[in-house]
Design a protein around this motif. Structure first.
Motif, PDB file in Angstrom:
ATOM      1  N   GLU A  50       0.832  -1.212   0.000  1.00  0.00           N
ATOM      2  CA  GLU A  50       0.000   0.000   0.000  1.00  0.00           C
ATOM      3  C   GLU A  50       0.866   1.260   0.000  1.00  0.00           C
ATOM      4  OE1 GLU A  50      -3.397   0.364  -0.273  1.00  0.00           O
ATOM      5  OE2 GLU A  50      -3.235  -1.757  -0.783  1.00  0.00           O
ATOM      6  N   PHE A  51       1.950   1.247   0.777  1.00  0.00           N
ATOM      7  CA  PHE A  51       2.853   2.403   0.794  1.00  0.00           C
ATOM      8  C   PHE A  51       3.472   2.638  -0.584  1.00  0.00           C
ATOM      9  CE2 PHE A  51       3.564   1.712   5.565  1.00  0.00           C
ATOM     10  CZ  PHE A  51       2.654   2.687   5.897  1.00  0.00           C
ATOM     11  N   VAL A  52       3.855   1.556  -1.264  1.00  0.00           N
ATOM     12  CA  VAL A  52       4.437   1.675  -2.605  1.00  0.00           C
ATOM     13  C   VAL A  52       3.407   2.255  -3.571  1.00  0.00           C
ATOM     14  CG1 VAL A  52       5.307   0.343  -4.567  1.00  0.00           C
ATOM     15  CG2 VAL A  52       6.169  -0.117  -2.268  1.00  0.00           C
ATOM     16  N   LYS A  53       2.158   1.791  -3.480  1.00  0.00           N
ATOM     17  CA  LYS A  53       1.101   2.330  -4.339  1.00  0.00           C
ATOM     18  C   LYS A  53       0.907   3.821  -4.084  1.00  0.00           C
ATOM     19  CE  LYS A  53      -1.664  -1.858  -4.879  1.00  0.00           C
ATOM     20  NZ  LYS A  53      -2.956  -2.492  -4.526  1.00  0.00           N
ATOM     21  N   ASP A  54       0.912   4.215  -2.802  1.00  0.00           N
ATOM     22  CA  ASP A  54       0.766   5.638  -2.456  1.00  0.00           C
ATOM     23  C   ASP A  54       1.910   6.457  -3.031  1.00  0.00           C
ATOM     24  OD1 ASP A  54      -1.525   5.034  -1.080  1.00  0.00           O
ATOM     25  OD2 ASP A  54      -0.603   5.155   0.923  1.00  0.00           O
ATOM     26  N   GLU A  55       3.118   5.926  -2.915  1.00  0.00           N
ATOM     27  CA  GLU A  55       4.295   6.638  -3.426  1.00  0.00           C
ATOM     28  C   GLU A  55       4.223   6.783  -4.944  1.00  0.00           C
ATOM     29  OE1 GLU A  55       7.605   8.879  -3.019  1.00  0.00           O
ATOM     30  OE2 GLU A  55       6.455   8.022  -1.373  1.00  0.00           O
ATOM     31  N   GLU A  56       3.818   5.726  -5.634  1.00  0.00           N
ATOM     32  CA  GLU A  56       3.674   5.794  -7.090  1.00  0.00           C
ATOM     33  C   GLU A  56       2.612   6.822  -7.482  1.00  0.00           C
ATOM     34  OE1 GLU A  56       2.846   1.783  -8.272  1.00  0.00           O
ATOM     35  OE2 GLU A  56       4.958   1.211  -8.220  1.00  0.00           O
TER      36      GLU A  56
END
Length: 160
Positions: A50-56
């Motif tokens: 989820e953090f990676v998706k937010d960062e993207e």
């Protein structure tokens, strides 16, 4: 009470309790782990996704914002160029209207400039054979500041 106020990020997620991880996943609507596989490791992995998706998503928004700014800058500069071009055309038109004989006065100057271009001292094309000879002579005349002597002939390679 503490879990509700604690901000969980990718940097501090590994120090959270499983309860806090579960609360964060529920808050994000990302608690899609099967009941028999729920543990600290799987919840942490899912939260990192989820953090990676937010960062993207943030990176994509920044990219779009930067592209919009660049497009606005290009458009602004294009408008300025067009404005300067129109001003130059207007000045040229005014100059022609002020002096109708402008081009007739300029014609002898242009012809004179074209005839002097072929005059001595101007750049002329050298035949390729002559250019090769000149290059060889220049190579021979090159002085190496680190060489302690000047060779009289070309160095020969000794082969045994």
């Amino acid at each position: 009470m503490e879990a509700a106020t604690k901000v969980i990020t990718a940097a501090n997620a590994s120090q959270c309790t499983p309860y806090e991880l579960r609360q964060e996943l529920n808050r994000r609507g990302a608690m899609d782990i099967p009941e028999n596989n729920i543990n600290f490791k799987t919840m942490l992995q899912r939260l990192m996704v989820e953090f990676v998706k937010d960062e993207e998503k943030k990176n994509e928004e920044r990219r779009i914002e930067i592209e919009c700014k660049q497009k606005e800058e290009r458009d602004r500069l294009k408008e300025e160029r067009e404005k300067r071009k129109q001003e130059a055309l207007e000045r040229s038109r005014q100059r022609r209207e002020a002096d109708p004989q402008y081009f007739e006065k300029r014609k002898p100057l242009v012809e004179e400039a074209s005839t002097t271009a072929a005059a001595p001292g101007s750049i002329t094309e050298v035949p390729s054979e002559a250019a090769d000879d000149e290059e060889e002579q220049q190579e021979e005349k090159v002085l190496d500041p680190f060489r302690s002597y000047q060779p009289k002939t070309r160095n020969k390679v000794f082969v045994k």
